[in-house]
Design an enzyme around this catalytic site. Structure first.
Site, short mmCIF file in Angstrom:
data_model
loop_
_atom_site.label_atom_id
_atom_site.label_comp_id
_atom_site.label_asym_id
_atom_site.label_seq_id
_atom_site.Cartn_x
_atom_site.Cartn_y
_atom_site.Cartn_z
N ASP A 110 -126.86 39.74 -2.86
CA ASP A 110 -125.26 38.72 -2.32
C ASP A 110 -124.49 39.89 -3.13
O ASP A 110 -124.53 40.99 -2.61
CB ASP A 110 -124.57 37.76 -3.25
CG ASP A 110 -123.18 37.12 -1.99
OD1 ASP A 110 -123.75 36.35 -1.15
OD2 ASP A 110 -122.91 36.62 -2.89
N HIS A 323 -129.80 31.58 2.10
CA HIS A 323 -129.76 32.88 1.43
C HIS A 323 -129.86 32.95 0.09
O HIS A 323 -129.47 34.25 -0.56
CB HIS A 323 -127.44 32.85 1.62
CG HIS A 323 -127.14 33.44 0.86
ND1 HIS A 323 -127.04 34.70 1.97
CD2 HIS A 323 -126.45 33.08 -0.39
CE1 HIS A 323 -125.77 35.56 0.91
NE2 HIS A 323 -125.66 34.93 -0.24
#
Length: 346
Positions: A110, A323
């Site tokens: 991320d 994610h």
């Protein structure tokens, strides 16, 4: 080749290391072998790498996961502009030096992936290889970030919905929503644990909203980001005790340090203007989740890897994964990481 025969992982040790931030909290497993520096994303901490640290250590690597500036037990400078990308790179270099090393492999997820990429780009003398999870490398340059994110939700003059993910009727993309100091904090901090649970569920494969539901990355006029989060459910990778760890850290520190990273994207764009279009030449790796919206938003970055990551060793998209790849699919992620690390020149 791997640095040594796999063995039982040593116990994790915690360090507070001197860095330009003031101090950086680092958690280490493995005290010999090549250094692998692990950088977490938003809104997490070193704990995001709990499944990787012992596996890397058992394989003979010196695995170190840090709390990025503004998180956990690391320092939290007051000034918003103290969270610009080049400051975070300087922290990473100082961590390597404080550990008595001259170089490291840097791996990030991320925001950590973006920090890892810029670390490798600007300090190739220190970071000899780079692994990126969930967020592909996009070279510096192009339009100003604030304008890009405004256009994604139809906020910019004469713009539509960008990639069609916003409805164009005053919706606001979450990155834009995070920009004004105090605004997102007012939503998040009164119920840190509940907000985090909803956020994690919103972008994890087994709990994310249905494709025809309102996208959880946008805020309706007068609403909050949390309005579109799933309620009362945790993703399978996140136990109650795991949530306690994350929530406990943010309840102690607040959310401002973490959000300040988003508030420096235009500063980063200016700081890195002289690197516009620059590729990363070192050996690299990408791992993404097939159900992660980041891959749809950044599909062009994936397609550009032959030019932007000429040293790319492997690009892996994990089926049915969201994610949080290294937490949703720890075993698969670990296998990919170990194979890649073993392929690197020593």
């Amino acid at each position: 080749m791997p640095p040594s025969t796999p063995h039982a992982a040593p116990t994790a040790t915690h360090h507070l290391l001197p860095t330009p931030a003031g101090r950086t909290h680092a958690v280490q497993q493995g005290h010999q072998g090549p250094l692998v520096l692990l950088l977490h994303g938003f809104p997490e901490s070193w704990y995001a790498w709990r499944h990787q640290l012992p596996v890397l250590a058992a394989a003979g690597y010196r695995a170190v996961a840090i709390d990025v500036r503004g998180y956990g037990r690391s320092s939290k400078p007051e000034s918003v502009d103290a969270y610009r990308m080049l400051d975070l790179v300087a922290d990473n270099v100082a961590v390597v030096e404080a550990l008595g090393e001259r170089s490291a492999v840097v791996v990030g997820h991320d925001w950590g992936a973006s920090i890892a990429a810029v670390s490798a780009l600007t300090r190739p003398d220190v970071f000899r290889a780079v692994g990126l999870l969930s967020v592909p490398y996009t070279p510096p340059g192009g339009p100003r970030p604030s304008e890009v994110f405004a256009a994604m939700a139809g906020e910019g003059p004469g713009k539509g919905t960008g990639d069609g993910t916003g409805d164009g009727a005053g919706e606001e993309f979450y990155v834009s929503y995070f920009q004004r100091p105090g605004r997102a904090e007012a939503e998040i901090e009164p119920d840190m644990r509940g907000w985090l649970a909803g956020f994690y569920a919103a972008v994890s494969a087994d709990t994310m909203p249905a494709p025809d539901a309102p996208a959880p990355y946008f805020v309706s006029p007068g609403g909050t980001l949390r309005d579109r989060f799933p309620a009362g459910v945790l993703p399978s990778w996140l136990g109650e005790r795991d949530l306690d760890v994350y929530a406990g850290e943010f309840e102690r520190t607040g959310m401002t340090g973490a959000l300040n990273r988003y508030r420096n994207m235009d500063r980063d764009w200016a700081d890195l203007a002289d690197r516009a279009g620059a590729p990363i030449a070192q050996p690299s790796l990408f791992i993404g989740g097939e159900r992660d919206a980041s891959l749809a938003w950044l599909a062009g970055a994936l397609n550009a890897f032959p030019e932007t990551l000429p040293g790319l060793v492997g690009s892996h998209i994990l089926d049915g994964c969201g994610h949080f790849v290294q937490q949703e699919r720890p075993d698969g992620t670990n296998r990919i990481l170990l194979d890649w690390l073993a392929s690197l020149p020593t």
